[in-house]
Scaffold this active site. Structure first.
Site, PDB file in Angstrom:
ATOM      1  NE  ARG A 288       2.477   9.643   9.682  1.00 41.75           N
ATOM      2  CZ  ARG A 288       1.904   9.761  10.636  1.00 41.75           C
ATOM      3  NH1 ARG A 288       1.832  10.988  11.710  1.00 41.75           N
ATOM      4  NH2 ARG A 288       1.365   8.653  11.300  1.00 41.75           N
TER       5      ARG A 288
ATOM      6  CG  PHE B 140       0.734  -2.584   7.868  1.00 45.06           C
ATOM      7  CD1 PHE B 140       0.160  -3.491   8.649  1.00 45.06           C
ATOM      8  CD2 PHE B 140       1.843  -2.862   7.120  1.00 45.06           C
ATOM      9  CE1 PHE B 140       0.392  -4.900   8.424  1.00 45.06           C
ATOM     10  CE2 PHE B 140       2.387  -4.176   6.591  1.00 45.06           C
ATOM     11  CZ  PHE B 140       1.606  -5.380   7.485  1.00 45.06           C
TER      12      PHE B 140
ATOM     13  CG  ASP C 284      -5.149  -0.696   8.582  1.00 47.30           C
ATOM     14  OD1 ASP C 284      -4.005   0.134   8.934  1.00 47.30           O
ATOM     15  OD2 ASP C 284      -5.717  -1.137   9.234  1.00 47.30           O
TER      16      ASP C 284
ATOM     17  CB  ALA D  40      -0.573  -6.496   5.032  1.00 46.90           C
TER      18      ALA D  40
ATOM     19  CG  ASP E 272       4.341   2.254  10.503  1.00 43.98           C
ATOM     20  OD1 ASP E 272       5.075   1.266  11.177  1.00 43.98           O
ATOM     21  OD2 ASP E 272       3.593   3.168  10.821  1.00 43.98           O
TER      22      ASP E 272
ATOM     23  CB  CYS F  28       6.763   0.079  16.287  1.00 42.40           C
ATOM     24  SG  CYS F  28       5.293  -1.027  15.922  1.00 42.40           S
TER      25      CYS F  28
HETATM   26  N1  SAH Z   1       1.218   3.727   9.514  1.00 40.46           N
HETATM   27  C1  SAH Z   1       0.392   3.873  10.467  1.00 40.46           C
HETATM   28  C2  SAH Z   1       0.288   3.354  11.735  1.00 40.46           C
HETATM   29  C3  SAH Z   1       0.214   1.838  11.465  1.00 40.46           C
HETATM   30  S1  SAH Z   1      -0.198   1.043  12.899  1.00 40.46           S
HETATM   31  C4  SAH Z   1       0.432   5.697  10.487  1.00 40.46           C
HETATM   32  O1  SAH Z   1       1.119   6.278  10.145  1.00 40.46           O
HETATM   33  O2  SAH Z   1      -0.403   6.004  11.158  1.00 40.46           O
HETATM   34  C5  SAH Z   1      -0.516  -0.614  12.232  1.00 40.46           C
HETATM   35  C6  SAH Z   1      -1.884  -0.740  11.459  1.00 40.46           C
HETATM   36  O3  SAH Z   1      -1.756  -1.979  10.918  1.00 40.46           O
HETATM   37  C7  SAH Z   1      -3.338  -0.775  12.172  1.00 40.46           C
HETATM   38  O4  SAH Z   1      -3.911   0.227  11.581  1.00 40.46           O
HETATM   39  C8  SAH Z   1      -3.764  -1.957  12.087  1.00 40.46           C
HETATM   40  O5  SAH Z   1      -5.065  -1.926  11.968  1.00 40.46           O
HETATM   41  C9  SAH Z   1      -2.950  -2.489  10.783  1.00 40.46           C
HETATM   42  N2  SAH Z   1      -2.863  -3.928  10.458  1.00 40.46           N
HETATM   43  C10 SAH Z   1      -2.695  -4.811  11.506  1.00 40.46           C
HETATM   44  N3  SAH Z   1      -2.711  -6.253  10.999  1.00 40.46           N
HETATM   45  C11 SAH Z   1      -2.788  -5.997   9.613  1.00 40.46           C
HETATM   46  C12 SAH Z   1      -2.855  -6.780   8.529  1.00 40.46           C
HETATM   47  N4  SAH Z   1      -2.781  -8.100   8.794  1.00 40.46           N
HETATM   48  N5  SAH Z   1      -2.997  -6.377   7.233  1.00 40.46           N
HETATM   49  C13 SAH Z   1      -3.166  -5.112   7.114  1.00 40.46           C
HETATM   50  N6  SAH Z   1      -3.298  -3.981   8.218  1.00 40.46           N
HETATM   51  C14 SAH Z   1      -2.986  -4.598   9.297  1.00 40.46           C
END
Ligand code: SAH
Length: 407
Positions: free
Chosen positions: A223, A239, A261, A291, A311, A351
Site C-alpha cells: 500500500r 477487490f 468490492d 469485478a 488484489d 495470495c
Molecule cells: N485489497 C484488500 C483485500 C482484498 S481481499 C485489502 O487491501 O484489504 C479480497 C476481496 O475481494 C474481499 O473483500 C471480497 O469481498 C472481494 N471479492 C471476492 N470476489 C469478488 C468479485 N467477484 N468481485 C469483486 N470483489 C470480490
C-alpha cells in the site's frame, strides 16, 4: 506421553527442522496409558522419535496427511514457559523492525510456522489481539496462548478468539470457537466500534463480522508503494475490502480513487474509513460490484485509469484448483490491462499459496499479450516482514505481486 516412531531415514526432514511429519513417514505409534487403543487424540502433544529411538521433537497430533506439527525440536519437551517465550520472541521481532509505534498499532504478531508456532495466527489491532487456531492442538491451548499474549505484549488488553472458519472441518471440537478469552479493557467500546492505525491511517476493524481477523495486514508495504506513485493519478482499487490501498492512494495525492468490492459490507467500511481520514474528500467513490462485470461495464463506457490495483481472494484454495485459478488470473488481468492508460501501472497480486511466483507471472504476461499491450516489471512484491517465512518451511510463502509498467 504418546510416542510416534518414524520409519528408517524419515528423520531427515525433521533434522533439517521442517516442522511437519507426514503420516506416510510413521512406522508405529506407542500410545500412553490414557488411551484405549486407536490413534492419539487430535491435538494431543506427542513425542516424535527416529527409527533408532532418538527423540527428534515434540508437536501436536493431527488427523490427515500432516500427522504432527512440531512445536519444539530436540530431546526436551516444551517447558512450562513455552508459550510466553515463543510469543515474547515474536513480539520482540515486531518491535525491533519498527512496527510497534504510536502511529502503527496494527501488525501480525504470530504467523504460524514462520514464528515457530504452526497452526496459530495472531493479529494485533491497538489494544486487542485477534487469534485464529488452524489446528486442534492450538485450540486446546487457546487459554494459555491468550494469557501469554496479554503478558508479553504491553499494548494488548483483550484477546478475541475467532476459529469458526479455520479449525479442521471434520475434527470433533470441544469448547467455544469464537469469543473473548481475555478482556480487561477498562473502557468498553461503544457499539463495538474499534479503530486501529496503520502507518498513521485509521481503519475501522470489524473482527466480529469481518473477513479473516478483520483486516488484511499483509498488504501494508505494498500500500505504501501505491502511495508513492499515486500523485495526480486516477486509481482503481479492485477487490478493495476495507479500502487499504484507497486510503494510501488518497494520502499520496491521487486525483480520483474508485474502490470496488462485491461485498456491500466491505464497501460500507471503505466509506467509513475514507470519511474518518479524509472528511473533505470528494474524489473517492465506492461501488459494490462483481469485478469482472464492473471492468466490462467500465470498458464499454470507455473509462481508463492510470493505476489499477487487483488484489483478489485466493483463486486456488488447493493444488487441484491451480489450472482454473491461472485462467482466472489471466482473465482478470487482461481486463484490467486493457483499461490502463499509456504509461500507467498495474499492481497485481495473488495470495494463493498453491500458485507459485513463476506461474503467476506467466499468467499476467499472457494477459498482457492477449490484449496486445507491452509491459515491464518494475517491482516484484511479496508478504511483509511480520509474515515471516520459516526457511525450513518455504510453503509459508503465499503472497506475491507485480507492479507492471504498461506502455
Ligand atoms: N485489497 C484488500 C483485500 C482484498 S481481499 C485489502 O487491501 O484489504 C479480497 C476481496 O475481494 C474481499 O473483500 C471480497 O469481498 C472481494 N471479492 C471476492 N470476489 C469478488 C468479485 N467477484 N468481485 C469483486 N470483489 C470480490
Amino acid at each position: 506421553m504418546t510416542t510416534v516412531c518414524l520409519k528408517a531415514k524419515k528423520e531427515q526432514s525433521l533434522l533439517r527442522q521442517h516442522p511437519w511429519v507426514f503420516s506416510g513417514a510413521i512406522e508405529r505409534i506407542v500410545l500412553d496409558a490414557d488411551h484405549q487403543g486407536g490413534e492419539p487424540y487430535e491435538g494431543e502433544l506427542v513425542c516424535v522419535e527416529s527409527k533408532s529411538g532418538d527423540v527428534l521433537g515434540w508437536g501436536h497430533w493431527q488427523v490427515g496427511s500432516i500427522a504432527v506439527r512440531i512445536l519444539q525440536f530436540g530431546a526436551e519437551a516444551p517447558a512450562e514457559g513455552f508459550w510466553r517465550e515463543r510469543i515474547g520472541e515474536a513480539y520482540k521481532v515486531r518491535e525491533a523492525i519498527g512496527l510497534v509505534r504510536k502511529d502503527n498499532d496494527t501488525y501480525r504478531l504470530v504467523h504460524g510456522e514462520g514464528d515457530g508456532l504452526p497452526g496459530l495466527i495472531v493479529d494485533v489491532y491497538a489494544d486487542t489481539a485477534v487469534m485464529q487456531a488452524h489446528s486442534v492442538g492450538m485450540h486446546l491451548e487457546r487459554v494459555r496462548i491468550a494469557e501469554a499474549i496479554v503478558a508479553e505484549v504491553p499494548q494488548v488488553e483483550a484477546v478475541y478468539y475467532k476459529s469458526d472458519d479455520t479449525l479442521p472441518f471434520k475434527a470433533k471440537i470441544d469448547g467455544e470457537k469464537v469469543g473473548y478469552i481475555v478482556d480487561s479493557r477498562k473502557s468498553k467500546v461503544e457499539n463495538e466500534e474499534f479503530w486501529a492505525k496503520e502507518n498513521g491511517l485509521e481503519f475501522r476493524i470489524d473482527w466480529l463480522r469481518g473477513q479473516k481477523t478483520g483486516f488484511f495486514i499483509d498488504q501494508r508495504e505494498n500500500r505504501s508503494l501505491v502511495e508513492r506513485y499515486a500523485k495526480g493519478k486516477d486509481v482503481l482499487n479492485m477487490f478493495c475490502y476495507t479500502g487499504g490501498f484507497s486510503l494510501y492512494a488518497l494520502r499520496g495525492g491521487a486525483k480520483r480513487v474508485d474502490s470496488v468490492d462485491v461485498s456491500e459490507k466491505a464497501v460500507d467500511l471503505v466509506e467509513v474509513n475514507v470519511a474518518r481520514n479524509f472528511p473533505e474528500a470528494k474524489n473517492h467513490t465506492a461501488v459494490a460490484a462483481d469485478a469482472f462485470e464492473y471492468l466490462s461495464k467500465m470498458r464499454a463506457q470507455g473509462r481508463t485509469y492510470n493505476i489499477i490495483i487487483l488484489d483478489p481472494p485466493a483463486f486456488a484454495k488447493h493444488r487441484d484448483a491451480v489450472k482454473n485459478a491461472l485462467r482466472g488470473y489471466q482473465r482478470i488481468n487482461a481486463k484490467a490491462i486493457e483499461m490502463i492508460r499509456e504509461g500507467g501501472l498495474l499492481f497485481t497480486f495473488s495470495c494463493s499459496q498453491a500458485v507459485d511466483k513463476e506461474a503467476f507471472r506467466l499468467a499476467v504476461f499472457s494477459a498482457a499479450a492477449q490484449v496486445g499491450r507491452k509491459v515491464r516489471i518494475l517491482h516484484q512484491l511479496h508478504q511483509p516482514q511480520d509474515h515471516p517465512i520459516n526457511i525450513y518451511h518455504p510453503e509459508g510463502e503465499y503472497l506475491k505481486g507485480l507492479v507492471l509498467w504498461v506502455e
